[in-house]
Design a protein around this motif. Sequence first.
Motif, PDB file in Angstrom:
ATOM      1  N   PRO A  40      67.353  -5.147 121.231  1.00 21.91           N
ATOM      2  CA  PRO A  40      66.282  -4.323 122.076  1.00 21.91           C
ATOM      3  C   PRO A  40      65.585  -3.504 120.916  1.00 21.91           C
ATOM      4  CG  PRO A  40      68.545  -4.021 122.974  1.00 21.91           C
ATOM      5  CD  PRO A  40      68.729  -4.584 121.554  1.00 21.91           C
ATOM      6  N   ILE A  41      65.983  -3.297 119.709  1.00 24.08           N
ATOM      7  CA  ILE A  41      65.107  -2.534 118.815  1.00 24.08           C
ATOM      8  C   ILE A  41      64.066  -3.515 118.304  1.00 24.08           C
ATOM      9  CG2 ILE A  41      65.305  -1.614 116.448  1.00 24.08           C
ATOM     10  CD1 ILE A  41      67.961  -0.320 117.607  1.00 24.08           C
ATOM     11  N   THR A  42      64.461  -4.849 117.842  1.00 24.36           N
ATOM     12  CA  THR A  42      63.647  -5.693 117.049  1.00 24.36           C
ATOM     13  C   THR A  42      62.745  -6.359 118.167  1.00 24.36           C
ATOM     14  OG1 THR A  42      65.280  -7.615 117.009  1.00 24.36           O
ATOM     15  CG2 THR A  42      65.078  -6.063 115.015  1.00 24.36           C
ATOM     16  N   ASP A  43      63.398  -6.631 119.423  1.00 28.65           N
ATOM     17  CA  ASP A  43      62.383  -7.437 120.535  1.00 28.65           C
ATOM     18  C   ASP A  43      62.571  -6.572 121.748  1.00 28.65           C
ATOM     19  OD1 ASP A  43      62.271 -10.057 119.229  1.00 28.65           O
ATOM     20  OD2 ASP A  43      64.516  -9.639 118.945  1.00 28.65           O
ATOM     21  N   PRO A  44      61.623  -5.303 121.739  1.00 27.14           N
ATOM     22  CA  PRO A  44      61.789  -4.510 122.578  1.00 27.14           C
ATOM     23  C   PRO A  44      61.597  -5.079 124.131  1.00 27.14           C
ATOM     24  CG  PRO A  44      60.374  -3.709 120.960  1.00 27.14           C
ATOM     25  CD  PRO A  44      60.617  -5.133 120.563  1.00 27.14           C
ATOM     26  N   GLY A  45      62.482  -4.810 125.095  1.00 26.99           N
ATOM     27  CA  GLY A  45      62.323  -4.897 126.360  1.00 26.99           C
ATOM     28  C   GLY A  45      63.164  -3.989 127.223  1.00 26.99           C
ATOM     29  N   PRO A  46      62.886  -3.745 128.199  1.00 23.19           N
ATOM     30  CA  PRO A  46      63.301  -2.767 129.213  1.00 23.19           C
ATOM     31  C   PRO A  46      64.744  -2.784 129.559  1.00 23.19           C
ATOM     32  CG  PRO A  46      61.744  -3.556 130.666  1.00 23.19           C
ATOM     33  CD  PRO A  46      61.547  -4.335 129.253  1.00 23.19           C
ATOM     34  N   ARG A  47      65.111  -3.966 129.878  1.00 14.59           N
ATOM     35  CA  ARG A  47      66.659  -4.276 130.440  1.00 14.59           C
ATOM     36  C   ARG A  47      67.387  -5.394 129.779  1.00 14.59           C
ATOM     37  NH1 ARG A  47      67.419  -2.529 135.668  1.00 14.59           N
ATOM     38  NH2 ARG A  47      69.398  -3.001 135.250  1.00 14.59           N
ATOM     39  N   TRP A  48      67.607  -5.386 128.448  1.00 12.57           N
ATOM     40  CA  TRP A  48      68.127  -6.678 127.649  1.00 12.57           C
ATOM     41  C   TRP A  48      69.475  -6.814 128.412  1.00 12.57           C
ATOM     42  CZ3 TRP A  48      67.492 -10.434 124.942  1.00 12.57           C
ATOM     43  CH2 TRP A  48      66.331 -10.850 124.016  1.00 12.57           C
ATOM     44  N   SER A  49      70.242  -5.979 128.691  1.00 13.42           N
ATOM     45  CA  SER A  49      71.475  -6.010 129.207  1.00 13.42           C
ATOM     46  C   SER A  49      71.529  -6.624 130.635  1.00 13.42           C
ATOM     47  CB  SER A  49      72.246  -4.549 129.161  1.00 13.42           C
ATOM     48  OG  SER A  49      71.752  -3.875 129.954  1.00 13.42           O
ATOM     49  N   SER A  50      70.442  -6.386 131.163  1.00 19.71           N
ATOM     50  CA  SER A  50      70.336  -7.057 132.557  1.00 19.71           C
ATOM     51  C   SER A  50      70.100  -8.490 132.372  1.00 19.71           C
ATOM     52  CB  SER A  50      69.381  -6.375 133.332  1.00 19.71           C
ATOM     53  OG  SER A  50      69.158  -6.942 134.630  1.00 19.71           O
ATOM     54  N   TYR A  51      69.014  -8.888 131.482  1.00 20.08           N
ATOM     55  CA  TYR A  51      68.749 -10.286 131.286  1.00 20.08           C
ATOM     56  C   TYR A  51      69.711 -10.900 130.845  1.00 20.08           C
ATOM     57  CZ  TYR A  51      64.360  -7.554 130.711  1.00 20.08           C
ATOM     58  OH  TYR A  51      63.246  -6.668 130.860  1.00 20.08           O
ATOM     59  N   VAL A  52      70.709 -10.330 129.616  1.00 15.97           N
ATOM     60  CA  VAL A  52      71.928 -11.085 129.401  1.00 15.97           C
ATOM     61  C   VAL A  52      72.926 -11.640 130.373  1.00 15.97           C
ATOM     62  CG1 VAL A  52      73.703 -11.214 127.835  1.00 15.97           C
ATOM     63  CG2 VAL A  52      71.502 -10.539 126.925  1.00 15.97           C
ATOM     64  N   HIS A  53      73.094 -10.395 131.246  1.00 13.13           N
ATOM     65  CA  HIS A  53      74.090 -10.634 132.559  1.00 13.13           C
ATOM     66  C   HIS A  53      73.471 -11.728 133.302  1.00 13.13           C
ATOM     67  CE1 HIS A  53      76.874  -9.487 135.540  1.00 13.13           C
ATOM     68  NE2 HIS A  53      75.955  -9.601 136.375  1.00 13.13           N
ATOM     69  N   ILE A  54      72.177 -11.842 133.590  1.00  9.15           N
ATOM     70  CA  ILE A  54      71.761 -12.773 134.769  1.00  9.15           C
ATOM     71  C   ILE A  54      71.767 -14.177 133.990  1.00  9.15           C
ATOM     72  CG2 ILE A  54      69.514 -13.691 135.519  1.00  9.15           C
ATOM     73  CD1 ILE A  54      68.696 -10.691 135.992  1.00  9.15           C
ATOM     74  N   LEU A  55      71.638 -14.210 132.564  1.00 12.83           N
ATOM     75  CA  LEU A  55      71.754 -15.506 131.889  1.00 12.83           C
ATOM     76  C   LEU A  55      73.260 -15.930 131.838  1.00 12.83           C
ATOM     77  CD1 LEU A  55      69.257 -15.014 128.982  1.00 12.83           C
ATOM     78  CD2 LEU A  55      68.849 -16.555 130.859  1.00 12.83           C
ATOM     79  N   ARG A  56      73.826 -15.094 131.926  1.00 17.38           N
ATOM     80  CA  ARG A  56      75.578 -15.584 131.724  1.00 17.38           C
ATOM     81  C   ARG A  56      75.973 -15.806 133.399  1.00 17.38           C
ATOM     82  NH1 ARG A  56      77.194 -10.065 128.453  1.00 17.38           N
ATOM     83  NH2 ARG A  56      77.077 -10.870 126.386  1.00 17.38           N
ATOM     84  N   LYS A  57      75.512 -14.975 134.177  1.00 16.14           N
ATOM     85  CA  LYS A  57      76.070 -15.146 135.513  1.00 16.14           C
ATOM     86  C   LYS A  57      75.460 -16.546 136.528  1.00 16.14           C
ATOM     87  CE  LYS A  57      79.227 -12.073 135.223  1.00 16.14           C
ATOM     88  NZ  LYS A  57      80.340 -12.651 135.107  1.00 16.14           N
ATOM     89  N   ARG A  58      74.140 -16.416 136.212  1.00 20.10           N
ATOM     90  CA  ARG A  58      73.321 -17.543 136.976  1.00 20.10           C
ATOM     91  C   ARG A  58      73.134 -18.773 135.954  1.00 20.10           C
ATOM     92  NH1 ARG A  58      68.281 -13.663 139.256  1.00 20.10           N
ATOM     93  NH2 ARG A  58      69.663 -12.354 140.401  1.00 20.10           N
ATOM     94  N   SER A  59      73.238 -18.668 134.971  1.00 19.23           N
ATOM     95  CA  SER A  59      73.211 -19.954 134.168  1.00 19.23           C
ATOM     96  C   SER A  59      74.328 -20.613 133.453  1.00 19.23           C
ATOM     97  CB  SER A  59      71.917 -19.915 133.134  1.00 19.23           C
ATOM     98  OG  SER A  59      70.753 -19.352 133.654  1.00 19.23           O
ATOM     99  N   GLY A  60      75.191 -19.518 133.478  1.00 16.81           N
ATOM    100  CA  GLY A  60      76.458 -20.259 132.727  1.00 16.81           C
ATOM    101  C   GLY A  60      76.545 -20.264 131.409  1.00 16.81           C
ATOM    102  N   LEU A  61      75.507 -19.545 130.677  1.00 17.37           N
ATOM    103  CA  LEU A  61      75.154 -19.471 128.962  1.00 17.37           C
ATOM    104  C   LEU A  61      76.490 -18.451 128.493  1.00 17.37           C
ATOM    105  CD1 LEU A  61      71.467 -19.470 128.968  1.00 17.37           C
ATOM    106  CD2 LEU A  61      72.977 -21.477 128.722  1.00 17.37           C
ATOM    107  N   VAL A  62      76.873 -18.882 127.219  1.00 17.75           N
ATOM    108  CA  VAL A  62      77.534 -18.149 126.559  1.00 17.75           C
ATOM    109  C   VAL A  62      76.835 -17.530 125.513  1.00 17.75           C
ATOM    110  CG1 VAL A  62      79.487 -17.984 124.954  1.00 17.75           C
ATOM    111  CG2 VAL A  62      79.618 -19.485 126.676  1.00 17.75           C
TER     112      VAL A  62
END
Length: 97
Positions: A40-62
């Motif tokens: 989040p420091i080098t690539d600012p975004g307001p909710r990185w943890s949320s985006y990663v959670h969505i990618l893990r749960k909805r897309s099954g990505l590791v």
Amino acid sequence: MSKVFLTIRRLPDGAPHTMRGRPAWALELLIDAGSAGCTPITDPGPRWSSYVHILRKRSGLVIDTLRETHDGQFPGTHARYVLRSPVEVLRSWRDVK
């Protein structure tokens, strides 16, 4: 303002999966970053943890979460996210409003 859309498939034989918005934006950055990952420091975004959670749960990505320390005016820790699932980008586009 534009909305990001991304269609991927997990390799070697995953079905196509389309995502949109900030999770698609974050996945584009993770793919481009490779093993260096994103923070989040080098690539600012307001909710990185949320985006990663969505990618893990909805897309099954590791996606690994590595904890790092940082100095500066407000020292502490931050996460570095690294995409571990091999993916192929089938289509990437933006819907301009």
